[in-house]
Design a protein around this motif. Sequence first.
Motif, PDB file in Angstrom:
ATOM      1  N   ALA A 424       0.833  -1.209   0.000  1.00  0.00           N
ATOM      2  CA  ALA A 424       0.000   0.000   0.000  1.00  0.00           C
ATOM      3  C   ALA A 424       0.870   1.263   0.000  1.00  0.00           C
ATOM      4  N   ASN A 425       1.926   1.260   0.814  1.00  0.00           N
ATOM      5  CA  ASN A 425       2.789   2.443   0.861  1.00  0.00           C
ATOM      6  C   ASN A 425       3.666   2.553  -0.373  1.00  0.00           C
ATOM      7  N   PHE A 426       3.988   1.422  -0.994  1.00  0.00           N
ATOM      8  CA  PHE A 426       4.676   1.453  -2.277  1.00  0.00           C
ATOM      9  C   PHE A 426       3.828   2.230  -3.285  1.00  0.00           C
ATOM     10  N   ALA A 427       2.533   1.898  -3.314  1.00  0.00           N
ATOM     11  CA  ALA A 427       1.634   2.572  -4.257  1.00  0.00           C
ATOM     12  C   ALA A 427       1.475   4.048  -3.919  1.00  0.00           C
ATOM     13  N   ILE A 428       1.307   4.359  -2.619  1.00  0.00           N
ATOM     14  CA  ILE A 428       1.080   5.752  -2.211  1.00  0.00           C
ATOM     15  C   ILE A 428       2.309   6.613  -2.474  1.00  0.00           C
ATOM     16  N   THR A 429       3.496   6.129  -2.069  1.00  0.00           N
ATOM     17  CA  THR A 429       4.699   6.946  -2.256  1.00  0.00           C
ATOM     18  C   THR A 429       5.095   7.040  -3.729  1.00  0.00           C
ATOM     19  N   LEU A 430       4.691   6.051  -4.522  1.00  0.00           N
ATOM     20  CA  LEU A 430       4.956   6.101  -5.960  1.00  0.00           C
ATOM     21  C   LEU A 430       4.023   7.096  -6.653  1.00  0.00           C
ATOM     22  N   LEU A 431       2.764   7.106  -6.224  1.00  0.00           N
ATOM     23  CA  LEU A 431       1.765   7.940  -6.885  1.00  0.00           C
ATOM     24  C   LEU A 431       1.770   9.394  -6.395  1.00  0.00           C
ATOM     25  N   THR A 432       2.254   9.610  -5.167  1.00  0.00           N
ATOM     26  CA  THR A 432       2.171  10.955  -4.593  1.00  0.00           C
ATOM     27  C   THR A 432       2.886  12.011  -5.439  1.00  0.00           C
ATOM     28  N   PRO A 433       4.137  11.772  -5.890  1.00  0.00           N
ATOM     29  CA  PRO A 433       4.765  12.806  -6.744  1.00  0.00           C
ATOM     30  C   PRO A 433       3.960  13.081  -8.009  1.00  0.00           C
ATOM     31  N   ILE A 434       3.353  12.034  -8.557  1.00  0.00           N
ATOM     32  CA  ILE A 434       2.525  12.205  -9.757  1.00  0.00           C
ATOM     33  C   ILE A 434       1.298  13.061  -9.424  1.00  0.00           C
ATOM     34  N   MET A 435       0.698  12.787  -8.256  1.00  0.00           N
ATOM     35  CA  MET A 435      -0.482  13.563  -7.844  1.00  0.00           C
ATOM     36  C   MET A 435      -0.105  15.011  -7.553  1.00  0.00           C
ATOM     37  N   PHE A 436       1.091  15.233  -6.947  1.00  0.00           N
ATOM     38  CA  PHE A 436       1.558  16.598  -6.720  1.00  0.00           C
ATOM     39  C   PHE A 436       1.626  17.365  -8.032  1.00  0.00           C
ATOM     40  N   ASN A 437       2.188  16.710  -9.052  1.00  0.00           N
ATOM     41  CA  ASN A 437       2.407  17.382 -10.338  1.00  0.00           C
ATOM     42  C   ASN A 437       1.113  17.617 -11.112  1.00  0.00           C
ATOM     43  N   ASN A 438       0.105  16.769 -10.892  1.00  0.00           N
ATOM     44  CA  ASN A 438      -1.114  16.848 -11.699  1.00  0.00           C
ATOM     45  C   ASN A 438      -2.348  17.371 -10.963  1.00  0.00           C
ATOM     46  N   LEU A 439      -2.391  17.176  -9.646  1.00  0.00           N
ATOM     47  CA  LEU A 439      -3.587  17.572  -8.891  1.00  0.00           C
ATOM     48  C   LEU A 439      -3.387  18.839  -8.075  1.00  0.00           C
ATOM     49  N   SER A 440      -2.119  19.181  -7.793  1.00  0.00           N
ATOM     50  CA  SER A 440      -1.825  20.335  -6.956  1.00  0.00           C
ATOM     51  C   SER A 440      -2.563  20.194  -5.623  1.00  0.00           C
ATOM     52  N   TYR A 441      -3.241  21.250  -5.167  1.00  0.00           N
ATOM     53  CA  TYR A 441      -3.884  21.206  -3.855  1.00  0.00           C
ATOM     54  C   TYR A 441      -5.097  20.282  -3.811  1.00  0.00           C
ATOM     55  N   PHE A 442      -5.581  19.794  -4.957  1.00  0.00           N
ATOM     56  CA  PHE A 442      -6.711  18.850  -4.952  1.00  0.00           C
ATOM     57  C   PHE A 442      -6.307  17.498  -4.357  1.00  0.00           C
ATOM     58  N   ILE A 443      -4.988  17.298  -4.172  1.00  0.00           N
ATOM     59  CA  ILE A 443      -4.530  16.074  -3.517  1.00  0.00           C
ATOM     60  C   ILE A 443      -5.098  15.988  -2.100  1.00  0.00           C
ATOM     61  N   PHE A 444      -5.285  17.140  -1.438  1.00  0.00           N
ATOM     62  CA  PHE A 444      -5.855  17.160  -0.097  1.00  0.00           C
ATOM     63  C   PHE A 444      -7.308  16.674  -0.111  1.00  0.00           C
ATOM     64  N   LEU A 445      -8.029  17.008  -1.179  1.00  0.00           N
ATOM     65  CA  LEU A 445      -9.421  16.573  -1.301  1.00  0.00           C
ATOM     66  C   LEU A 445      -9.486  15.055  -1.447  1.00  0.00           C
ATOM     67  N   VAL A 446      -8.540  14.485  -2.196  1.00  0.00           N
ATOM     68  CA  VAL A 446      -8.471  13.027  -2.344  1.00  0.00           C
ATOM     69  C   VAL A 446      -8.276  12.374  -0.983  1.00  0.00           C
TER      70      VAL A 446
END
Length: 531
Positions: A424-446
């Motif tokens: 689970a953390n492999f997926a989260i830490t892998l996806l987080t930089p991608i979400m930072f780059n594409n979602l910006s502050y909407f990552i908090f809503l997720v």
Amino acid sequence: MAFLIDQIRAAWTDKQTNVVMFSATAIALYGYDQGMMSMINTNHDYLSTMNIASTSPLVGIIVSVYYLGCAVGAVLFSKLADRYGRKKSIFLSLASAALGNLIMFLAGLGYRRGAIGVMFIGRVVMGLGVGGIDSVIPTYSSELSDDDARGKALAQEFQSNIFGLVMAFAINLAVTRALGKENQWAWRIPIVVMQVYPVLLMGFVERLPESPRWFVYNGREEDAKEALKDIYGDEGDDKFEELMSAHEKERENGDSVSYLDMVTPGHAQFHPTVIVIMGQINQALTGYGAVSVYGPQIFELLGFSIFMSEDLTLANYISYFGLMTFAWLLIDAMGRRKLLINGSIFLTSCFLAMAICGGLAIHANQLHIPGIIPGIIGTITLFIATGSFGIGWLATVWLVPTEIYPTTARAQGTAISVIVWGIANFAITLLTPIMFNNLSYFIFLVFAVTNAIAGVWTWIYLPESGGRSFEDNQQFFIEAKEAGSWRVTKVCGGEFGIMKYPDPEQNGEVLVDAERVPLLRRVEDQLPSIE
């Protein structure tokens, strides 16, 4: 001064204190790695040595592959723990972590070609060791703790985990400010300092008692007796009789449980295994694996400069460490369910507020408002969210698998917990930089939505395991099967939805609904007594 010396001497000779102190320091390895990698990822020499760009997905992959190593290490070292004993498995886990750390330090030292491959190997090997520590230590610690103090012991260990996080980030920040992001020692020094943990702990393992439950399970009753006397003194004989009685009951349910059994619908251990799996998935969904590793980037989303973001990240980690005190004060006073559910409520609310603050910070000029205002509000909210996670979710989901399985399945159950955590953390830490780059502050809503989902699932399906013996907790799953429902409110009249607590009016000899005992009294009972 004499009193302090006496207290230190007593702590050094008391075996239960030794176990807690050792386990806490070992668990700190996990926190240290998170704090260490959060700034290494932004070091220019590191990125150049690994021949990757700062925006490359490989940055996240190097971080996250460690968690896959943890998943494999959990299986490997839990098997060793069952076959050769908890102590030997812990020693080998520490040795693996030390070897992996050394390989990481040597990656690209004096060469560039193949450096990233060496770093990958180091991350995986260290992950193997930390996965072993994370699977065996909670089992070992739980087996040596009293029923009404298991949560306190593990929460104290995870407070040390946060100390490791603070220590790593502080060292990283200090050497980066002193040497600059272009200097290779700004990222190598934090790695090599980590070596202190496993090396010192390997030298201390011999002082620890072996788990009496492991001795009994392996037919070594005399060794179990000696271990119990070593741990509990004069109470050892009574503890031995209780342990033998519990072991006989477990033997009636079969002697061995395989990993396949535990994930097979209809098997007795399938229901508790689903509870454990969902606990770790829900913890990952809180988003705090990402916050721990990518803290500075979170504060940048709130509108702060790089330097200020790094300083605020350190301040957040220090606050995190301090607030973890409430975790070990409350976990055996309020119970597991209440902490988890209330933690989800706070986290959902905080991430919603942070999404708003992030949006206001980014669009401050268009809205004609000072950008610092939403940044400050968002920072305070993030501090609250971090504390809520630490108190509610950090230690609790690691504690549950050590409480709901029989001895025949406890190591496997804890290993499954680490496996799911790793994936689970492999997926989260892998996806987080991608979400930072594409979602910006909407990552908090997720993260607000995922926290709400985690809280609802916990309320419906997680039984309260605090204040009950291992055997009492296993009874829940027997009753659930007979009731034909996994919903906590449908089993035993909802009895497992509440925390049990020793009744002070009957000298603690009878367990009652915790709500009948004032919370202040329950918290006071968790404080260390001064005699």
